[in-house]
Design a protein around this motif. Sequence first.
Motif, mmCIF file in Angstrom:
data_model
loop_
_atom_site.group_PDB
_atom_site.id
_atom_site.type_symbol
_atom_site.label_atom_id
_atom_site.label_comp_id
_atom_site.label_asym_id
_atom_site.label_seq_id
_atom_site.Cartn_x
_atom_site.Cartn_y
_atom_site.Cartn_z
ATOM 1 N N VAL A 2 0.476 -1.542 0.186
ATOM 2 C CA VAL A 2 -0.271 0.097 -0.121
ATOM 3 C C VAL A 2 0.843 1.695 -0.408
ATOM 4 O O VAL A 2 1.833 1.178 1.013
ATOM 5 C CB VAL A 2 -1.222 0.050 1.201
ATOM 6 N N LEU A 3 0.827 2.027 -0.998
ATOM 7 C CA LEU A 3 0.972 3.837 -1.286
ATOM 8 C C LEU A 3 1.235 4.574 0.382
ATOM 9 O O LEU A 3 -0.535 4.574 0.412
ATOM 10 C CB LEU A 3 1.263 4.132 -2.566
ATOM 11 N N LYS A 4 1.763 4.959 0.985
ATOM 12 C CA LYS A 4 1.483 5.864 1.632
ATOM 13 C C LYS A 4 2.679 7.491 1.302
ATOM 14 O O LYS A 4 3.367 7.779 0.869
ATOM 15 C CB LYS A 4 1.686 5.797 3.149
ATOM 16 N N PRO A 5 1.477 8.612 2.011
ATOM 17 C CA PRO A 5 2.127 9.846 1.739
ATOM 18 C C PRO A 5 3.488 9.870 2.618
ATOM 19 O O PRO A 5 4.418 10.726 2.282
ATOM 20 C CB PRO A 5 1.502 10.871 1.896
ATOM 21 N N ASP A 6 3.249 9.834 3.333
ATOM 22 C CA ASP A 6 4.544 9.589 4.701
ATOM 23 C C ASP A 6 5.588 8.860 4.720
ATOM 24 O O ASP A 6 6.418 8.839 5.422
ATOM 25 C CB ASP A 6 3.920 10.227 5.518
ATOM 26 N N ARG A 7 5.531 7.998 3.350
ATOM 27 C CA ARG A 7 6.650 6.451 3.700
ATOM 28 C C ARG A 7 7.117 6.549 1.761
ATOM 29 O O ARG A 7 6.362 6.473 1.372
ATOM 30 C CB ARG A 7 5.539 5.031 3.953
ATOM 31 N N ASP A 8 8.929 6.000 2.044
ATOM 32 C CA ASP A 8 9.482 6.633 0.619
ATOM 33 C C ASP A 8 9.724 4.958 0.485
ATOM 34 O O ASP A 8 9.802 3.670 1.847
ATOM 35 C CB ASP A 8 10.445 7.448 1.026
ATOM 36 N N LEU A 9 8.914 4.306 -0.172
ATOM 37 C CA LEU A 9 9.380 2.409 -0.493
ATOM 38 C C LEU A 9 10.008 2.493 -1.972
ATOM 39 O O LEU A 9 10.404 1.735 -1.840
ATOM 40 C CB LEU A 9 7.795 2.497 -0.940
ATOM 41 N N THR A 10 11.032 3.164 -1.738
ATOM 42 C CA THR A 10 12.000 3.066 -2.635
ATOM 43 C C THR A 10 12.632 1.930 -2.622
ATOM 44 O O THR A 10 13.604 1.130 -3.940
ATOM 45 C CB THR A 10 12.671 4.227 -3.558
ATOM 46 N N GLN A 11 13.320 1.868 -0.566
ATOM 47 C CA GLN A 11 14.620 0.481 -1.284
ATOM 48 C C GLN A 11 13.951 -0.656 -1.302
ATOM 49 O O GLN A 11 14.175 -1.215 -1.728
ATOM 50 C CB GLN A 11 15.394 0.937 0.254
ATOM 51 N N VAL A 12 12.305 -1.125 -0.662
ATOM 52 C CA VAL A 12 11.623 -1.891 -0.223
ATOM 53 C C VAL A 12 11.545 -2.517 -1.703
ATOM 54 O O VAL A 12 11.243 -3.304 -2.515
ATOM 55 C CB VAL A 12 10.239 -1.492 0.248
ATOM 56 N N MET A 13 11.253 -1.385 -3.193
ATOM 57 C CA MET A 13 10.406 -1.931 -4.141
ATOM 58 C C MET A 13 11.924 -1.755 -4.820
ATOM 59 O O MET A 13 11.901 -2.614 -6.043
ATOM 60 C CB MET A 13 9.733 -1.084 -4.988
ATOM 61 N N ASP A 14 13.174 -1.730 -4.423
ATOM 62 C CA ASP A 14 14.485 -1.505 -5.166
ATOM 63 C C ASP A 14 15.466 -2.665 -4.745
ATOM 64 O O ASP A 14 15.421 -3.549 -4.884
ATOM 65 C CB ASP A 14 15.871 -0.804 -4.713
ATOM 66 N N ILE A 15 14.226 -3.697 -3.456
ATOM 67 C CA ILE A 15 15.275 -4.608 -3.603
ATOM 68 C C ILE A 15 14.189 -5.811 -3.436
ATOM 69 O O ILE A 15 14.511 -6.914 -4.308
ATOM 70 C CB ILE A 15 15.242 -4.825 -1.984
ATOM 71 N N THR A 16 13.116 -5.292 -3.809
ATOM 72 C CA THR A 16 12.129 -6.925 -4.649
ATOM 73 C C THR A 16 12.450 -6.942 -5.863
ATOM 74 O O THR A 16 12.250 -8.454 -6.326
ATOM 75 C CB THR A 16 10.585 -5.831 -4.701
ATOM 76 N N HIS A 17 12.968 -5.729 -6.743
ATOM 77 C CA HIS A 17 13.060 -6.313 -7.790
ATOM 78 C C HIS A 17 14.935 -6.443 -8.337
ATOM 79 O O HIS A 17 14.477 -8.033 -9.153
ATOM 80 C CB HIS A 17 12.951 -5.031 -8.911
ATOM 81 N N ARG A 18 15.233 -6.767 -7.166
ATOM 82 C CA ARG A 18 16.829 -7.130 -7.054
ATOM 83 C C ARG A 18 16.685 -8.762 -6.722
ATOM 84 O O ARG A 18 16.994 -9.732 -6.782
ATOM 85 C CB ARG A 18 17.698 -6.272 -6.137
ATOM 86 N N CYS A 19 15.517 -9.398 -5.793
ATOM 87 C CA CYS A 19 15.190 -10.442 -5.523
ATOM 88 C C CYS A 19 14.060 -11.492 -6.405
ATOM 89 O O CYS A 19 14.091 -12.617 -6.547
ATOM 90 C CB CYS A 19 14.251 -10.188 -4.189
ATOM 91 N N GLY A 20 13.569 -10.206 -7.755
ATOM 92 C CA GLY A 20 13.029 -10.906 -8.594
ATOM 93 C C GLY A 20 12.329 -11.294 -8.904
ATOM 94 O O GLY A 20 10.861 -11.888 -9.016
ATOM 95 N N VAL A 21 11.187 -10.924 -7.758
ATOM 96 C CA VAL A 21 9.396 -10.175 -7.293
ATOM 97 C C VAL A 21 9.362 -8.988 -8.109
ATOM 98 O O VAL A 21 9.927 -7.784 -7.430
ATOM 99 C CB VAL A 21 9.672 -10.269 -5.518
ATOM 100 N N LYS A 22 8.464 -8.621 -8.214
ATOM 101 C CA LYS A 22 7.243 -7.464 -8.533
ATOM 102 C C LYS A 22 6.880 -6.677 -7.666
ATOM 103 O O LYS A 22 6.091 -7.619 -6.683
ATOM 104 C CB LYS A 22 6.823 -7.697 -9.967
ATOM 105 N N SER A 23 6.283 -5.697 -7.736
ATOM 106 C CA SER A 23 5.555 -4.691 -7.417
ATOM 107 C C SER A 23 3.523 -4.308 -7.626
ATOM 108 O O SER A 23 4.443 -3.827 -8.643
ATOM 109 C CB SER A 23 5.826 -3.699 -6.543
ATOM 110 N N LEU A 24 3.328 -4.554 -7.070
ATOM 111 C CA LEU A 24 1.960 -4.490 -6.959
ATOM 112 C C LEU A 24 1.470 -3.369 -6.002
ATOM 113 O O LEU A 24 1.059 -3.664 -4.934
ATOM 114 C CB LEU A 24 0.953 -5.386 -6.741
ATOM 115 N N CYS A 25 1.927 -1.705 -7.110
ATOM 116 C CA CYS A 25 1.101 -1.084 -5.586
ATOM 117 C C CYS A 25 -0.081 -0.320 -5.072
ATOM 118 O O CYS A 25 -0.977 0.031 -6.614
ATOM 119 C CB CYS A 25 1.924 0.459 -5.775
ATOM 120 N N VAL A 26 -0.497 -0.532 -4.179
ATOM 121 C CA VAL A 26 -1.723 -0.303 -3.935
ATOM 122 C C VAL A 26 -2.367 1.531 -4.015
ATOM 123 O O VAL A 26 -1.539 1.532 -2.424
ATOM 124 C CB VAL A 26 -2.807 -1.202 -3.560
#
Length: 327
Positions: A34-58
């Motif tokens: 879930v996207l939140k205005p007070d949270r930067d998910l760049t690190q989480v989503m970058d690690i997700t990609h590096r693990c071969g996993v995709k992000s569905l952002c809500v």
Amino acid sequence: MTQFGLNYDPGHFADQSTQIQEIAKTGAAWLRIVLKPDRDLTQVMDITHRCGVKSLCVFALESIGPDLTIPDQVAHYRDMYGDLLDAFQLGNEPDQDRSAAASSWVMDQNELNRYLEAVRPLLPNTPLIGPGLSSGNPDWLHGVRVDLLDAVAFHPYGKWPTAEEVKAKSGGPWGFGPLEPLAEGYAAFGKPLWVDEYGAPEFELRDPTGYMGSMTRALAQVAEVVIAFTYHGVNGFDFVDASGRKLPYYAAFTQAVSESPQSAVVIKESTVPTYKLDADTSKAIADHGWTAASDYFKMGGGGYVLCDQGIAYYLNGPAAFRFVPFE
């Protein structure tokens, strides 16, 4: 071919890399966040990609900031995350009753259409997934601009994997009948189906792990993407506890994914790269005021690097993301 995934709230863990690697080991190809205005998910989503996993952002009710219109907020997230957005979901459980939980963004069909018409042009190359419908009434979709969606998503809570009745812990009946008619109702709208939440509180069922395995296999027969609820954060649904210790749902889901004849996922070890920190990089970290995640953890703002020990470094205080060069 079906792909699988898990809902994930990064706010529960300091060590994102370890947890996302464990999610990847289940065979998950998607992380729903879930996207939140007070949270930067760049690190989480970058690690997700590096693990071969995709992000569905809500984009859910919690995603709406205080200062922007909803289209402007969507554009902000698009510009912030760029190619890290593998798919975008607009809304969550709009078909619930107005007295629903705060996590449900309840709206009528006309309101949803206005948002879809405004958001679709903002994301011309990103799959736009319909809101997770949870009322159990596929007819709610009549009048919705499904032509603007790449897939319809739903939440089959309380459904049985087959026509065989699921038993409650007490031995009595549980749930609201079989999955198949519900899935057929949504499939009638002519769009691919995604299941972006499913599961059951383990304390309600006589055989909770059997249910998780059977439901995962059954959903693989009707949906292109099947995302379980949840990795951690909701009592009774969790795959791991607060320390990261695996709970029975983790094994039941992993086994069902590995056995699914339609699974397109190959379980593999994490591909998260690590980097050696040279003297210049170490000095840059010190100059920028970065500290080890074990000493300081901030979900909003800042940035990170991964070193040979896998330590994440965060920039103290609110600041623009700065890239530290690697040799």
